[in-house]
Design a protein around this motif. Structure first.
Motif, PDB file in Angstrom:
ATOM      1  N   ALA A  34       0.834  -1.202   0.000  1.00  0.00           N
ATOM      2  CA  ALA A  34       0.000   0.000   0.000  1.00  0.00           C
ATOM      3  C   ALA A  34       0.868   1.252   0.000  1.00  0.00           C
ATOM      4  CB  ALA A  34      -0.932   0.022   1.208  1.00  0.00           C
ATOM      5  N   ALA A  35       0.405   2.287  -0.704  1.00  0.00           N
ATOM      6  CA  ALA A  35       1.079   3.587  -0.746  1.00  0.00           C
ATOM      7  C   ALA A  35       0.043   4.674  -0.524  1.00  0.00           C
ATOM      8  CB  ALA A  35       1.769   3.787  -2.091  1.00  0.00           C
ATOM      9  N   VAL A  36       0.311   5.570   0.414  1.00  0.00           N
ATOM     10  CA  VAL A  36      -0.579   6.692   0.710  1.00  0.00           C
ATOM     11  C   VAL A  36       0.171   7.986   0.419  1.00  0.00           C
ATOM     12  CG1 VAL A  36      -1.879   7.920   2.491  1.00  0.00           C
ATOM     13  CG2 VAL A  36      -1.846   5.415   2.477  1.00  0.00           C
ATOM     14  N   ALA A  48      -1.636  -2.630  -4.148  1.00  0.00           N
ATOM     15  CA  ALA A  48      -1.284  -3.363  -5.359  1.00  0.00           C
ATOM     16  C   ALA A  48      -0.464  -4.595  -5.028  1.00  0.00           C
ATOM     17  CB  ALA A  48      -0.500  -2.462  -6.315  1.00  0.00           C
ATOM     18  N   CYS A  49      -0.435  -5.517  -5.994  1.00  0.00           N
ATOM     19  CA  CYS A  49       0.379  -6.719  -5.922  1.00  0.00           C
ATOM     20  C   CYS A  49       1.372  -6.716  -7.081  1.00  0.00           C
ATOM     21  CB  CYS A  49      -0.487  -7.976  -6.022  1.00  0.00           C
ATOM     22  SG  CYS A  49      -1.608  -8.206  -4.653  1.00  0.00           S
ATOM     23  N   PRO A  50       2.561  -7.315  -6.895  1.00  0.00           N
ATOM     24  CA  PRO A  50       3.493  -7.446  -8.010  1.00  0.00           C
ATOM     25  C   PRO A  50       2.859  -8.229  -9.149  1.00  0.00           C
ATOM     26  CG  PRO A  50       4.555  -7.998  -5.930  1.00  0.00           C
ATOM     27  CD  PRO A  50       3.098  -7.885  -5.644  1.00  0.00           C
ATOM     28  N   ASP A  51       3.157  -7.818 -10.375  1.00  0.00           N
ATOM     29  CA  ASP A  51       2.631  -8.490 -11.559  1.00  0.00           C
ATOM     30  C   ASP A  51       3.764  -8.626 -12.577  1.00  0.00           C
ATOM     31  OD1 ASP A  51       1.382  -8.193 -14.463  1.00  0.00           O
ATOM     32  OD2 ASP A  51      -0.187  -9.039 -13.189  1.00  0.00           O
ATOM     33  N   ARG A  52       3.952  -9.835 -13.095  1.00  0.00           N
ATOM     34  CA  ARG A  52       5.092 -10.097 -13.963  1.00  0.00           C
ATOM     35  C   ARG A  52       5.044  -9.271 -15.247  1.00  0.00           C
ATOM     36  NH1 ARG A  52       8.860 -13.585 -13.613  1.00  0.00           N
ATOM     37  NH2 ARG A  52       7.784 -14.637 -11.920  1.00  0.00           N
ATOM     38  N   ARG A  53       3.849  -9.016 -15.754  1.00  0.00           N
ATOM     39  CA  ARG A  53       3.729  -8.308 -17.028  1.00  0.00           C
ATOM     40  C   ARG A  53       3.616  -6.808 -16.843  1.00  0.00           C
ATOM     41  NH1 ARG A  53      -0.632  -6.754 -20.185  1.00  0.00           N
ATOM     42  NH2 ARG A  53      -2.075  -7.686 -18.687  1.00  0.00           N
ATOM     43  N   LEU A  54       2.861  -6.377 -15.840  1.00  0.00           N
ATOM     44  CA  LEU A  54       2.551  -4.960 -15.664  1.00  0.00           C
ATOM     45  C   LEU A  54       3.459  -4.251 -14.670  1.00  0.00           C
ATOM     46  CD1 LEU A  54      -1.347  -5.280 -15.455  1.00  0.00           C
ATOM     47  CD2 LEU A  54       0.006  -4.658 -17.462  1.00  0.00           C
ATOM     48  N   PHE A  56       3.019  -4.035 -11.468  1.00  0.00           N
ATOM     49  CA  PHE A  56       2.114  -4.310 -10.356  1.00  0.00           C
ATOM     50  C   PHE A  56       0.683  -4.173 -10.837  1.00  0.00           C
ATOM     51  CE2 PHE A  56       3.117   0.257  -9.856  1.00  0.00           C
ATOM     52  CZ  PHE A  56       1.847   0.803  -9.857  1.00  0.00           C
ATOM     53  N   ARG A  57      -0.200  -4.792 -10.100  1.00  0.00           N
ATOM     54  CA  ARG A  57      -1.626  -4.749 -10.421  1.00  0.00           C
ATOM     55  C   ARG A  57      -2.377  -4.107  -9.255  1.00  0.00           C
ATOM     56  NH1 ARG A  57      -4.663  -7.417 -14.037  1.00  0.00           N
ATOM     57  NH2 ARG A  57      -2.902  -8.784 -14.552  1.00  0.00           N
ATOM     58  N   VAL A  58      -3.083  -3.011  -9.519  1.00  0.00           N
ATOM     59  CA  VAL A  58      -3.839  -2.323  -8.479  1.00  0.00           C
ATOM     60  C   VAL A  58      -5.057  -3.161  -8.097  1.00  0.00           C
ATOM     61  CG1 VAL A  58      -5.189  -0.263  -7.924  1.00  0.00           C
ATOM     62  CG2 VAL A  58      -3.076  -0.048  -9.244  1.00  0.00           C
ATOM     63  N   ILE A  59      -5.231  -3.365  -6.800  1.00  0.00           N
ATOM     64  CA  ILE A  59      -6.380  -4.134  -6.325  1.00  0.00           C
ATOM     65  C   ILE A  59      -7.354  -3.289  -5.513  1.00  0.00           C
ATOM     66  CG2 ILE A  59      -5.078  -6.294  -6.338  1.00  0.00           C
ATOM     67  CD1 ILE A  59      -4.976  -6.044  -3.255  1.00  0.00           C
ATOM     68  N   ASN A  60      -6.913  -2.094  -5.109  1.00  0.00           N
ATOM     69  CA  ASN A  60      -7.803  -1.211  -4.350  1.00  0.00           C
ATOM     70  C   ASN A  60      -7.247   0.201  -4.419  1.00  0.00           C
ATOM     71  OD1 ASN A  60      -9.612  -0.029  -2.508  1.00  0.00           O
ATOM     72  ND2 ASN A  60      -9.735  -1.914  -1.312  1.00  0.00           N
ATOM     73  N   SER A  61      -8.118   1.170  -4.461  1.00  0.00           N
ATOM     74  CA  SER A  61      -7.678   2.566  -4.465  1.00  0.00           C
ATOM     75  C   SER A  61      -8.651   3.398  -3.646  1.00  0.00           C
ATOM     76  CB  SER A  61      -7.583   3.114  -5.893  1.00  0.00           C
ATOM     77  OG  SER A  61      -8.856   3.156  -6.507  1.00  0.00           O
ATOM     78  N   PHE A  62      -8.164   4.538  -3.200  1.00  0.00           N
ATOM     79  CA  PHE A  62      -8.976   5.437  -2.383  1.00  0.00           C
ATOM     80  C   PHE A  62      -8.496   6.853  -2.658  1.00  0.00           C
ATOM     81  CE2 PHE A  62      -9.337   8.023   1.464  1.00  0.00           C
ATOM     82  CZ  PHE A  62     -10.682   7.886   1.776  1.00  0.00           C
ATOM     83  N   SER A  63      -9.418   7.773  -2.818  1.00  0.00           N
ATOM     84  CA  SER A  63      -9.076   9.169  -3.017  1.00  0.00           C
ATOM     85  C   SER A  63     -10.158  10.042  -2.416  1.00  0.00           C
ATOM     86  CB  SER A  63      -8.920   9.485  -4.512  1.00  0.00           C
ATOM     87  OG  SER A  63      -8.594  10.854  -4.706  1.00  0.00           O
ATOM     88  N   LYS A  64      -9.722  11.021  -1.638  1.00  0.00           N
ATOM     89  CA  LYS A  64     -10.692  11.937  -1.031  1.00  0.00           C
ATOM     90  C   LYS A  64     -10.096  13.335  -0.962  1.00  0.00           C
ATOM     91  CE  LYS A  64     -13.845  12.421   2.887  1.00  0.00           C
ATOM     92  NZ  LYS A  64     -14.309  11.822   4.160  1.00  0.00           N
TER      93      LYS A  64
END
Length: 358
Positions: A34-36, A48-54, A56-64
């Motif tokens: 996670a990064a804030v 996010a999780c590490p992804d071999r092709r991309l 990392f792959r984002v699995i959740n986001s938050f913005s306010k």
């Protein structure tokens, strides 16, 4: 961030070298990071999780939108209402991270926590009430992480990069060299003590008179002059050796307006190349609009309608100072840089990214 199995408490790591937790739950077999990024206007998080092709792959986001820097320029300190809004947003981030049982997090704060005289008390309160370790980030480190996040968009054909990050309380311009094997090295960074929030508070955020708009542009131009004098960036620009990259809500909003989007689409904006003529056409249109007209734009909305013209003025000043001719739009930056550096430190980043050095 680590999870104490007995008490369920959260502990964030202070940087990419901190140890990983063995209690983190994987997502499809991969660890979750996670990064804030807490700025002058927004509190934003990516998981996010590490992804071999991309990468990392984002699995959740938050913005306010929290407007932590509201009134900071005039008062010199963080206001009570802004602090309460921000604590609520950070509490929501912490709750999401607990549910994900992440292996590591880094939570950073930019301009407001560099400038406010009560920043230390605010950071301590964040720790007490959310158990997040909020890290005030120096401007140079902010630029480095932004570059790491934008690195996948850089074109190897250009030996120099001009990276622009228009924030709420400050604006960073980085002058970068591409060296052997694609490594990136900072030649210089300037952090201007103005951003879209501080400019909007100073000059207004509704319909801005033409003379006021030009005064905004001139103010930024004067601030940029010493940076140009030190690095002679215009010489590289005139020989066609510079790629300009912009990352900010201002840049992505202009890109969305150029594309005529009625709903923001990151996939169409991120990586888009805009000519300076296209940017000028959109900024002229925004500069002539009212707050109500901008608020009705679904890619802007009421939370950012008063900030758009200030961002346009800052961007116009940069484009006039260095006439590269095109701007590459990046809908990415600090959070992506945080994620990639944490994953790389753990040996979990499968994509080879260019080395970034001071």
């Amino acid at each position: 961030m680590q999870r104490n199995a007995e008490h369920g408490a959260l502990r964030t790591t202070g940087g990419a070298s901190a140890p990983r937790s063995r209690h983190g739950r994987s997502w499809n077999g991969a660890p979750v990071y996670a990064a804030v990024d807490l700025g002058t206007h927004n509190c934003r998080m990516l998981m996010a999780c590490p992804d071999r092709r991309l990468g990392f792959r984002v699995i959740n986001s938050f913005s306010k939108p929290v407007r932590l820097g509201e009134g900071l320029e005039a008062r010199g300190s963080l206001g009570d209402a802004a602090v309460e809004r921000t604590i609520d947003a950070l509490r929501a981030c912490a709750q999401r991270m607990r549910r994900a049982q992440i292996v590591r997090a880094r939570c950073i704060a930019t301009a407001p926590c560099r400038r406010a005289d009560n920043a230390s008390a605010f950071v301590a309160r964040v720790k007490r009430e959310t158990n997040l370790d909020l890290e005030p980030l120096a401007a140079a480190e902010e630029a480095r992480l932004t570059l790491s996040g934008c690195a996948p968009l850089l074109d190897r054909a250009y030996p120099r990069v001009l990276l622009l990050d228009i924030g709420g309380g400050s604006t960073e311009v980085s002058w970068i060299a591409r060296e052997g094997r694609g490594a990136l090295r900072f030649l210089g960074v300037v952090s201007l003590p103005v951003g879209v929030v501080s400019f909007a508070e100073r000059y207004g955020g509704d319909r801005v008179p033409a003379e006021t708009y030009q005064r905004m542009v001139s103010t930024i131009a004067e601030m940029l002059a010493p940076f140009e004098a030190e690095h002679a960036i215009e010489d590289a620009v005139s020989s066609g050796r510079v790629q300009m990259v912009g990352t900010s809500g201002t840049v992505t909003t202009i890109a969305a307006a150029y594309l005529g989007l009625t709903r923001y689409e990151r996939a169409r904006v991120d990586g888009l190349s805009l000519s300076f003529d296209a940017i000028a056409e959109v900024t002229r249109r925004f500069a002539a609009s009212t707050w109500q007209e901008r608020a009705a734009n679904t890619c802007i909305g009421p939370h950012r309608a008063d900030l758009v013209i200030a961002g346009c003025a800052i961007l116009e000043a940069v484009c006039k100072r260095w006439r590269v001719g095109r701007l590459h739009v990046a809908d990415r930056g600090i959070r992506e840089g945080l994620l990639m550096t944490m994953m790389a430190a753990d040996g979990a980043a499968p994509v080879n990214l260019p080395a970034v050095s001071p």
